[in-house]
Design an enzyme around this catalytic site. Structure first.
Site, PDB file in Angstrom:
ATOM      1  NE  ARG A 119      39.709 -81.583  20.998  1.00  0.00           N
ATOM      2  CZ  ARG A 119      38.771 -80.908  19.990  1.00  0.00           C
ATOM      3  NH1 ARG A 119      37.595 -81.189  19.993  1.00  0.00           N
ATOM      4  NH2 ARG A 119      39.559 -80.495  18.969  1.00  0.00           N
ATOM      5  CB  THR A 152      31.998 -77.898  13.235  1.00  0.00           C
ATOM      6  OG1 THR A 152      32.783 -78.810  14.386  1.00  0.00           O
ATOM      7  CG2 THR A 152      31.666 -76.778  14.401  1.00  0.00           C
ATOM      8  N   GLY A 167      37.420 -78.458  22.419  1.00  0.00           N
ATOM      9  CA  GLY A 167      37.967 -77.942  21.215  1.00  0.00           C
ATOM     10  C   GLY A 167      37.806 -76.447  21.264  1.00  0.00           C
ATOM     11  CG  ASP A 168      37.712 -74.776  17.217  1.00  0.00           C
ATOM     12  OD1 ASP A 168      37.388 -75.793  17.559  1.00  0.00           O
ATOM     13  OD2 ASP A 168      37.540 -73.939  16.534  1.00  0.00           O
ATOM     14  N   GLY A 217      40.344 -78.199  16.220  1.00  0.00           N
ATOM     15  CA  GLY A 217      40.451 -77.096  16.972  1.00  0.00           C
ATOM     16  C   GLY A 217      41.475 -76.768  17.602  1.00  0.00           C
ATOM     17  CB  THR A 266      34.171 -75.574  11.004  1.00  0.00           C
ATOM     18  OG1 THR A 266      34.443 -77.136  10.958  1.00  0.00           O
ATOM     19  CG2 THR A 266      34.318 -74.830   9.779  1.00  0.00           C
ATOM     20  N   GLY A 267      37.290 -76.560  11.987  1.00  0.00           N
ATOM     21  CA  GLY A 267      38.441 -77.201  11.838  1.00  0.00           C
ATOM     22  C   GLY A 267      39.188 -78.043  12.883  1.00  0.00           C
TER      23      GLY A 267
END
Ligand code: ASP
Length: 327
Positions: free
Chosen positions: A222, A194, A224-225, A248, A245-246
């Site tokens: 889906r 990301t 994510g964050d 989510g 980043t990671g």
């Protein structure tokens, strides 16, 4: 007397740990960017691959530095840096976006203006070349803050955003990564890519932006964050700008980027202390892997991760600069 001495020492320690790390001179501008965090180890990358990442991180940083040093806005710096990284196939955003379980690309992005808490976000878009600019259009040109899928694409197109055929997002790297993930259905692909950028401009305005293809092998639909304000992206002129980043799902559940801002606003923590508490203590304890980049209203920067690496870079008006990959 002894009690009084101990009290003064305790007070000193307390005030040091809570004092915002306000520099003697406020930075004119500051910027940080990331290209993803994860189980990134030197042995997994050839020297040439490492050099390629460093080259593109440096180039992206120069784009942001130029805009900010010439008096441009933090929003423009964030958008242009992320556009460059979206066009670079090395990162999991724009061109290099990863594939969903059924072999499609669904992209998410968000941008936030710390001046007035203005926001724009898009999720699950499949044909917008630069989702970060679509997010900016949602912020600047619509009465909404968050648009998804086809509706987001139609709106972005009507505002002049570049639309591409979905085959544009095919890269060998992302396709192979999906095949590996499908072979070992339960094993998460360990690299994440990301991209994100945070900046403080000469007017004292903070901005944050993040863009992603999400996680390899994610389910259709889906989100994510990244486009969830307060999870993967947040900016507030009173506190800081954060891009994450990671993994989510964890960043959403722990409202990571807003939590950092809230610790500063309500508890008086420094940016460094707030980021450390959220990423290295709260998230780590929960098993949420990843990292954040952040800048506060004084230009202090932090690049904090609980993973073995994060593609990252920063610069400020004092001449400090760094580009790095591993912890
Ligand atoms: N946070 C992103 C997501 O969960 C993935 C990443 O940062 O690599 O969609």
């Amino acid at each position: 007397m002894k009690v009084k001495g101990l009290f003064i020492i305790a007070l000193f320690i307390w005030s040091c740990s809570n004092k915002p790390n306000k520099p003697d001179v406020k930075m004119d501008w500051a910027i940080a960017l990331h290209g993803g965090a994860g189980n990134i180890l030197p042995e997994d990358y050839t020297k040439e691959q490492q050099e390629a990442y460093i080259h593109h991180l440096n180039y992206a940083l120069e784009i942001g530095k130029k805009i900010l040093s010439e008096g441009g806005t933090s929003l423009d710096a964030v958008e242009q840096v992320i556009r460059y990284m979206e066009d670079c196939p090395l990162f999991n955003a724009g061109k290099g976006a990863v594939f969903t379980h059924d072999g499609k690309n669904e992209l998410d992005a968000a941008i936030m203006d710390g001046n007035g808490l203005r926001v724009g976000a898009v999720a699950g878009v499949r044909d917008i070349k630069n989702p970060i600019s679509a997010a900016r259009l949602v912020m600047d040109k619509s009465e909404h803050v968050f648009m998804i899928g086809k509706g987001a694409s139609l709106f972005a197109k009507s505002q002049g955003a570049e639309i591409v055929d979905s085959s544009y997002f095919f890269t060998e790297k992302s396709w192979k990564s999906l095949q590996r993930a499908l072979e070992k259905e339960n094993q998460k692909d360990k690299k994440m890519g990301t991209v994100g950028c945070v900046a403080l401009d000469k007017l004292g305005n903070l901005a944050a932006g993040t863009s992603t293809g999400g996680m390899t092998n994610k389910k259709y639909g889906r989100v994510g964050d990244v486009p969830i304000i307060g999870a993967g992206t947040y900016a507030n002129n009173n506190t800081c700008a954060v891009s994450a980043t990671g993994h989510g799902e964890f960043f959403i559940r722990y409202t990571v980027s807003h939590d950092i801002s809230a610790l500063m606003e309500y508890k008086g923590l420094s940016l460094e202390a707030a980021a450390n508490l959220v990423v290295n203590i709260k998230l780590e304890k929960a098993g949420g892997k990843g990292g954040i980049i952040a800048v506060d209203k004084y230009g202090n920067l932090t690049l904090t991760m609980n993973t073995t690496g994060m593609f990252r870079a920063f610069a400020n008006s004092n001449g400090d600069q760094m580009v790095s990959i591993f912890r």
